[in-house]
Design a protein around this motif. Structure first.
Motif, PDB file in Angstrom:
ATOM      1  N   LEU A 103      26.946   2.063  -6.294  1.00  0.00           N
ATOM      2  CA  LEU A 103      27.401   2.915  -5.192  1.00  0.00           C
ATOM      3  C   LEU A 103      28.872   3.310  -5.345  1.00  0.00           C
ATOM      4  N   LEU A 104      29.698   2.371  -5.805  1.00  0.00           N
ATOM      5  CA  LEU A 104      31.117   2.677  -6.005  1.00  0.00           C
ATOM      6  C   LEU A 104      31.277   3.769  -7.048  1.00  0.00           C
ATOM      7  N   ARG A 105      30.489   3.665  -8.124  1.00  0.00           N
ATOM      8  CA  ARG A 105      30.529   4.645  -9.212  1.00  0.00           C
ATOM      9  C   ARG A 105      30.071   6.020  -8.721  1.00  0.00           C
ATOM     10  N   LYS A 106      29.021   6.056  -7.893  1.00  0.00           N
ATOM     11  CA  LYS A 106      28.536   7.319  -7.359  1.00  0.00           C
ATOM     12  C   LYS A 106      29.553   7.932  -6.397  1.00  0.00           C
ATOM     13  N   GLY A 107      30.243   7.080  -5.640  1.00  0.00           N
ATOM     14  CA  GLY A 107      31.277   7.583  -4.753  1.00  0.00           C
ATOM     15  C   GLY A 107      32.427   8.202  -5.530  1.00  0.00           C
ATOM     16  N   GLN A 108      32.806   7.547  -6.626  1.00  0.00           N
ATOM     17  CA  GLN A 108      33.869   8.075  -7.474  1.00  0.00           C
ATOM     18  C   GLN A 108      33.449   9.399  -8.100  1.00  0.00           C
ATOM     19  N   GLU A 109      32.182   9.477  -8.496  1.00  0.00           N
ATOM     20  CA  GLU A 109      31.651  10.709  -9.078  1.00  0.00           C
ATOM     21  C   GLU A 109      31.731  11.860  -8.084  1.00  0.00           C
ATOM     22  N   LEU A 110      31.417  11.573  -6.824  1.00  0.00           N
ATOM     23  CA  LEU A 110      31.481  12.605  -5.790  1.00  0.00           C
ATOM     24  C   LEU A 110      32.919  13.094  -5.602  1.00  0.00           C
ATOM     25  N   MET A 111      33.876  12.165  -5.564  1.00  0.00           N
ATOM     26  CA  MET A 111      35.275  12.539  -5.399  1.00  0.00           C
ATOM     27  C   MET A 111      35.756  13.408  -6.560  1.00  0.00           C
ATOM     28  N   LEU A 112      35.381  13.033  -7.783  1.00  0.00           N
ATOM     29  CA  LEU A 112      35.784  13.809  -8.959  1.00  0.00           C
ATOM     30  C   LEU A 112      35.119  15.183  -8.966  1.00  0.00           C
ATOM     31  N   THR A 113      33.869  15.229  -8.513  1.00  0.00           N
ATOM     32  CA  THR A 113      33.151  16.507  -8.437  1.00  0.00           C
ATOM     33  C   THR A 113      33.882  17.475  -7.509  1.00  0.00           C
ATOM     34  N   LEU A 114      34.255  16.999  -6.340  1.00  0.00           N
ATOM     35  CA  LEU A 114      34.960  17.837  -5.379  1.00  0.00           C
ATOM     36  C   LEU A 114      36.347  18.241  -5.890  1.00  0.00           C
ATOM     37  N   THR A 115      36.994  17.328  -6.632  1.00  0.00           N
ATOM     38  CA  THR A 115      38.311  17.640  -7.204  1.00  0.00           C
ATOM     39  C   THR A 115      38.187  18.710  -8.280  1.00  0.00           C
ATOM     40  N   LEU A 116      37.176  18.598  -9.133  1.00  0.00           N
ATOM     41  CA  LEU A 116      36.939  19.613 -10.158  1.00  0.00           C
ATOM     42  C   LEU A 116      36.738  20.985  -9.522  1.00  0.00           C
ATOM     43  N   GLU A 117      35.926  21.021  -8.473  1.00  0.00           N
ATOM     44  CA  GLU A 117      35.638  22.285  -7.806  1.00  0.00           C
ATOM     45  C   GLU A 117      36.874  22.852  -7.105  1.00  0.00           C
ATOM     46  N   ALA A 118      37.742  21.962  -6.605  1.00  0.00           N
ATOM     47  CA  ALA A 118      38.930  22.406  -5.874  1.00  0.00           C
ATOM     48  C   ALA A 118      40.006  22.940  -6.820  1.00  0.00           C
ATOM     49  N   LEU A 119      40.122  22.351  -8.012  1.00  0.00           N
ATOM     50  CA  LEU A 119      41.222  22.691  -8.903  1.00  0.00           C
ATOM     51  C   LEU A 119      40.850  23.674 -10.018  1.00  0.00           C
ATOM     52  N   LEU A 120      39.600  23.656 -10.441  1.00  0.00           N
ATOM     53  CA  LEU A 120      39.188  24.493 -11.565  1.00  0.00           C
ATOM     54  C   LEU A 120      38.226  25.583 -11.112  1.00  0.00           C
ATOM     55  N   SER A 121      38.226  26.682 -11.839  1.00  0.00           N
ATOM     56  CA  SER A 121      37.271  27.760 -11.556  1.00  0.00           C
ATOM     57  C   SER A 121      35.903  27.390 -12.091  1.00  0.00           C
ATOM     58  N   LYS A 122      34.873  28.061 -11.608  1.00  0.00           N
ATOM     59  CA  LYS A 122      33.515  27.828 -12.121  1.00  0.00           C
ATOM     60  C   LYS A 122      33.453  28.118 -13.624  1.00  0.00           C
ATOM     61  N   ARG A 123      34.133  29.141 -14.027  1.00  0.00           N
ATOM     62  CA  ARG A 123      34.166  29.515 -15.444  1.00  0.00           C
ATOM     63  C   ARG A 123      34.751  28.383 -16.287  1.00  0.00           C
ATOM     64  N   ARG A 124      35.849  27.785 -15.815  1.00  0.00           N
ATOM     65  CA  ARG A 124      36.489  26.702 -16.561  1.00  0.00           C
ATOM     66  C   ARG A 124      35.613  25.450 -16.575  1.00  0.00           C
ATOM     67  N   ILE A 125      34.970  25.155 -15.451  1.00  0.00           N
ATOM     68  CA  ILE A 125      34.072  23.991 -15.386  1.00  0.00           C
ATOM     69  C   ILE A 125      32.940  24.149 -16.390  1.00  0.00           C
ATOM     70  N   LEU A 126      32.326  25.340 -16.433  1.00  0.00           N
ATOM     71  CA  LEU A 126      31.228  25.575 -17.362  1.00  0.00           C
ATOM     72  C   LEU A 126      31.720  25.527 -18.807  1.00  0.00           C
ATOM     73  N   GLU A 127      32.909  26.039 -19.066  1.00  0.00           N
ATOM     74  CA  GLU A 127      33.477  26.008 -20.412  1.00  0.00           C
ATOM     75  C   GLU A 127      33.656  24.565 -20.891  1.00  0.00           C
ATOM     76  N   ILE A 128      34.228  23.721 -20.044  1.00  0.00           N
ATOM     77  CA  ILE A 128      34.448  22.320 -20.423  1.00  0.00           C
ATOM     78  C   ILE A 128      33.108  21.602 -20.600  1.00  0.00           C
ATOM     79  N   TYR A 129      32.175  21.874 -19.693  1.00  0.00           N
ATOM     80  CA  TYR A 129      30.856  21.242 -19.776  1.00  0.00           C
ATOM     81  C   TYR A 129      30.154  21.573 -21.092  1.00  0.00           C
ATOM     82  N   LEU A 130      30.134  22.859 -21.432  1.00  0.00           N
ATOM     83  CA  LEU A 130      29.431  23.283 -22.653  1.00  0.00           C
ATOM     84  C   LEU A 130      30.119  22.789 -23.920  1.00  0.00           C
ATOM     85  N   ASN A 131      31.376  22.439 -23.836  1.00  0.00           N
ATOM     86  CA  ASN A 131      32.099  21.925 -24.992  1.00  0.00           C
ATOM     87  C   ASN A 131      32.036  20.404 -25.113  1.00  0.00           C
ATOM     88  N   SER A 132      31.518  19.746 -24.090  1.00  0.00           N
ATOM     89  CA  SER A 132      31.542  18.280 -24.110  1.00  0.00           C
ATOM     90  C   SER A 132      30.182  17.616 -23.943  1.00  0.00           C
TER      91      SER A 132
END
Length: 262
Positions: free
Chosen positions: A164-193
């Motif tokens: 549960l702690l790990r899933k909570g951390q994942e949720l926080m990071l997910t929201l941070t990614l969405e707040a700071l990065l564009s969808k285009r940048r998120i998809l770019e990093i995802y497809l490269n990793s």
């Protein structure tokens, strides 16, 4: 009591410091390409140690960053169609998909338990035969409702633990990614990793590994085939002739026109 309070304070401060570290790391991704993730580094260590302790000394590793424009639009569409069709609309978490996945998992678990009950009733006077038959039943396959952003958050900065702690951390990071990065940048990093096989990470490495061409040259069917591999890349890496892989590839090709990459 004072000692307990002091430890609790230090624990809270450590948690805040960790969150700030993650936020800083993600903020840097606005201008710096992350050429490795926590998952990639853990896999590199595993591959290296296994190669060192087995007769097979081959170092199998392939990862090469390419810019968003150097990745075929077909692959972007295919991955979205297969993994997260609502990627450009949601805020990082697709609650409807999670609810659907939960319902499916409950249904599959109920079917699994029903089959167990049927075997126990049929072979009630033969406990050993019943136990052997139950072992042959495939356990209920758990399906998830993770978005592309959630998958990136999990692989980018976190360990492979599931709690549960790990899933909570994942949720926080997910929201941070969405707040700071564009969808285009998120998809770019995802497809490269994202992982596409044993020691194969990113679109460029996958395109070279399976089709002997660059990520920019992938056609619709090739892109769809790679997208279908994503939930179980190591499994499908050794089963390229799988009938399921071919059928699912055709399905994704048909769906690709319904999504538009950022």
């Amino acid at each position: 009591m004072k000692s307990f309070g002091r430890w609790l304070l230090w624990l809270m401060l450590a948690g805040v410091a960790l969150e700030l570290f993650f936020v800083l790391r993600i903020a840097l991704m606005l201008v710096i390409d992350p050429h490795s993730t926590a998952f990639m580094r853990s896999e590199a260590w595993r591959v290296a140690t296994e190669s060192a302790t087995t007769a097979d000394k081959t170092w199998r590793w392939s990862a090469q960053w390419v810019d968003y424009e150097a990745i075929s639009p077909h692959l972007k569409r295919a991955v979205m169609a297969s993994e997260d069709a609502g990627f450009v609309e949601h805020g990082g978490v697709d609650w409807e998909a999670i609810e659907t996945a939960w319902a499916r998992n409950e249904q599959r678990q109920a079917q699994f338990e029903k089959r167990q009950d049927q075997i126990e009733k049929r072979l009630g006077n033969k406990p050993e035969a019943a136990e052997a038959a139950i072992r042959k039943i495939r356990p209920a396959k758990i399906v998830g409702g993770s978005t592309i952003t959630q998958q990136l958050a999990k692989n980018l900065l976190l360990s492979g633990e599931r709690n549960l702690l790990r899933k909570g951390q994942e949720l926080m990071l997910t929201l941070t990614l969405e707040a700071l990065l564009s969808k285009r940048r998120i998809l770019e990093i995802y497809l490269n990793s994202v992982e596409w096989g044993e020691g194969v990470f990113g679109a460029e490495a996958a395109a070279q590994r399976y089709f002997r061409k660059s990520a920019a040259q992938l056609g619709p069917a090739e892109a769809a085939r790679l997208a279908v591999m994503l939930p179980s890349p190591k499994f499908f890496e050794t089963r390229q002739g799988s009938a399921y892989l071919s059928r699912r590839t055709a399905t994704i090709v048909a769906r690709m026109g319904d999504v538009s990459p950022p």
